[in-house]
Design a protein around this motif. Structure first.
Motif, PDB file in Angstrom:
ATOM      1  N   SER A 269       0.439  -1.138  -0.143  1.00  0.00           N
ATOM      2  CA  SER A 269       0.023   0.493  -0.174  1.00  0.00           C
ATOM      3  C   SER A 269       0.464   0.981   0.113  1.00  0.00           C
ATOM      4  O   SER A 269       0.921   2.417  -0.352  1.00  0.00           O
ATOM      5  CB  SER A 269      -1.017  -0.034   1.227  1.00  0.00           C
TER       6      SER A 269
ATOM      7  N   LYS B  89     -10.541  -3.886   6.757  1.00  0.00           N
ATOM      8  CA  LYS B  89      -9.577  -4.327   6.338  1.00  0.00           C
ATOM      9  C   LYS B  89      -9.466  -3.726   4.965  1.00  0.00           C
ATOM     10  O   LYS B  89      -9.347  -4.222   3.237  1.00  0.00           O
ATOM     11  CB  LYS B  89      -9.972  -5.325   5.301  1.00  0.00           C
ATOM     12  N   PRO B  90      -8.903  -2.672   5.280  1.00  0.00           N
ATOM     13  CA  PRO B  90      -8.636  -1.276   4.242  1.00  0.00           C
ATOM     14  C   PRO B  90      -7.062  -1.567   3.639  1.00  0.00           C
ATOM     15  O   PRO B  90      -6.580  -1.603   2.442  1.00  0.00           O
ATOM     16  CB  PRO B  90      -7.993   0.021   5.003  1.00  0.00           C
ATOM     17  N   TYR B  91      -6.278  -2.201   4.199  1.00  0.00           N
ATOM     18  CA  TYR B  91      -5.215  -2.457   3.200  1.00  0.00           C
ATOM     19  C   TYR B  91      -5.584  -3.914   2.259  1.00  0.00           C
ATOM     20  O   TYR B  91      -4.782  -3.327   0.572  1.00  0.00           O
ATOM     21  CB  TYR B  91      -3.228  -3.601   3.924  1.00  0.00           C
TER      22      TYR B  91
ATOM     23  N   THR C 195     -13.754  -2.362   3.672  1.00  0.00           N
ATOM     24  CA  THR C 195     -13.568  -1.858   3.785  1.00  0.00           C
ATOM     25  C   THR C 195     -12.370  -0.611   5.468  1.00  0.00           C
ATOM     26  O   THR C 195     -11.574  -0.845   6.325  1.00  0.00           O
ATOM     27  CB  THR C 195     -13.874  -0.322   3.334  1.00  0.00           C
TER      28      THR C 195
ATOM     29  N   ILE D 148      -8.489  -4.115   0.253  1.00  0.00           N
ATOM     30  CA  ILE D 148      -8.872  -3.192  -0.395  1.00  0.00           C
ATOM     31  C   ILE D 148      -7.840  -1.617  -1.372  1.00  0.00           C
ATOM     32  O   ILE D 148      -8.682  -1.611  -2.139  1.00  0.00           O
ATOM     33  CB  ILE D 148     -10.582  -2.126   0.164  1.00  0.00           C
ATOM     34  N   SER D 149      -7.103  -1.442  -0.749  1.00  0.00           N
ATOM     35  CA  SER D 149      -5.588  -0.681  -1.464  1.00  0.00           C
ATOM     36  C   SER D 149      -5.589  -1.462  -2.458  1.00  0.00           C
ATOM     37  O   SER D 149      -5.251  -0.840  -3.770  1.00  0.00           O
ATOM     38  CB  SER D 149      -4.800  -0.346  -0.243  1.00  0.00           C
TER      39      SER D 149
ATOM     40  N   PHE E  42     -10.683   3.052   1.479  1.00  0.00           N
ATOM     41  CA  PHE E  42     -10.105   2.923   2.916  1.00  0.00           C
ATOM     42  C   PHE E  42      -8.593   3.838   3.005  1.00  0.00           C
ATOM     43  O   PHE E  42      -7.373   3.771   4.273  1.00  0.00           O
ATOM     44  CB  PHE E  42      -9.121   1.652   1.916  1.00  0.00           C
ATOM     45  N   ASN E  43      -8.137   4.766   1.593  1.00  0.00           N
ATOM     46  CA  ASN E  43      -7.254   6.087   2.439  1.00  0.00           C
ATOM     47  C   ASN E  43      -7.362   6.477   3.539  1.00  0.00           C
ATOM     48  O   ASN E  43      -6.879   7.254   4.432  1.00  0.00           O
ATOM     49  CB  ASN E  43      -6.863   6.619   1.935  1.00  0.00           C
TER      50      ASN E  43
ATOM     51  N   VAL F 287      -9.625   5.176   6.384  1.00  0.00           N
ATOM     52  CA  VAL F 287      -9.252   4.666   8.101  1.00  0.00           C
ATOM     53  C   VAL F 287      -7.480   3.754   7.322  1.00  0.00           C
ATOM     54  O   VAL F 287      -7.723   4.401   8.877  1.00  0.00           O
ATOM     55  CB  VAL F 287      -9.841   3.298   6.920  1.00  0.00           C
ATOM     56  N   ILE F 288      -7.062   4.105   6.523  1.00  0.00           N
ATOM     57  CA  ILE F 288      -5.590   3.542   6.936  1.00  0.00           C
ATOM     58  C   ILE F 288      -4.710   5.133   6.946  1.00  0.00           C
ATOM     59  O   ILE F 288      -3.659   5.093   7.582  1.00  0.00           O
ATOM     60  CB  ILE F 288      -4.908   3.843   5.060  1.00  0.00           C
TER      61      ILE F 288
END
Length: 192
Positions: free
Chosen positions: A19, A96-98, A93, A100-101, A162-163, A165-166
């Motif tokens: 990511s 599991k944001p990464y 998302t 989804i990235s 996702f951005n 969240v990350i």
């Protein structure tokens, strides 16, 4: 408190690294350095970087498609079905944001027939969502609009969640994120 296994930690850190740097720019050596072990040890967890990408992407797409198929065959109205699809994307998302990235940014790095297969499955998924929009228009729940454009706009609205969240310094409430996204989408497409 959940204890994270070495294998879970490996995949978590690998996804974070991809990511951060991108799939092509991330080498096996980079992964080994992140995990603080020899490159040869990576092969205890994955067969190859390409296999890692392929497994994650197809597993996610199959999971989303299965969920969508259950929604489509349910007795809910088209708008309720569309809301369930969006909710699933937001909640996944948040958890599991990464993954989804990887799904959003790296699918074009699949090789040969796998890329074609993925594109066909992805297009089929989007066409099912577009059909829900068409049904919503036909039954008067949604206003008249170009369904292909609307489908792409809905997915574009979800694509970058996702951005948040990350990169967020504060923990994001996924329920609030879902509510705001629903309000944004449906205030534009629902029939008044």
């Amino acid at each position: 408190m959940k204890i994270i296994t070495k294998k879970e930690k490996f995949f978590e850190e690998t996804l974070k690294l991809i990511s951060e740097r991108g799939f092509k720019a991330t080498t096996m050596r980079d992964i080994a350095e992140r995990m603080n072990f020899e490159v040869a040890n990576i092969y205890n967890y994955i067969e190859s970087k390409d296999a890692l990408l392929e497994n994650y992407l197809f597993d996610m797409l199959i999971e989303f498609t299965s969920y969508l198929d259950n929604i489509v065959t349910s007795s809910y109205s088209p708008v309720e079905k569309l809301k369930l699809v969006i909710s699933r994307h937001v909640q996944y998302t948040a958890i599991k944001p990464y993954e989804i990235s990887l799904f959003v940014n790296e699918w074009r790095n699949l090789n040969g027939p796998k890329l074609k297969e993925f594109e066909e499955m992805r297009m089929s998924y989007m066409q099912k969502v577009e059909k829900l929009i068409m049904e919503g228009i036909e039954n008067g729940e949604l206003r008249h609009m170009n369904t292909e454009f609307t489908t792409f706009m809905i997915f574009s609205s979800m694509r970058w969640l996702f951005n948040m969240v990350i990169n967020e310094k504060e923990k994001i409430n996924p329920i609030e994120m879902e509510k705001q996204l629903m309000d944004f989408i449906f205030k534009g497409i629902e029939r008044k």
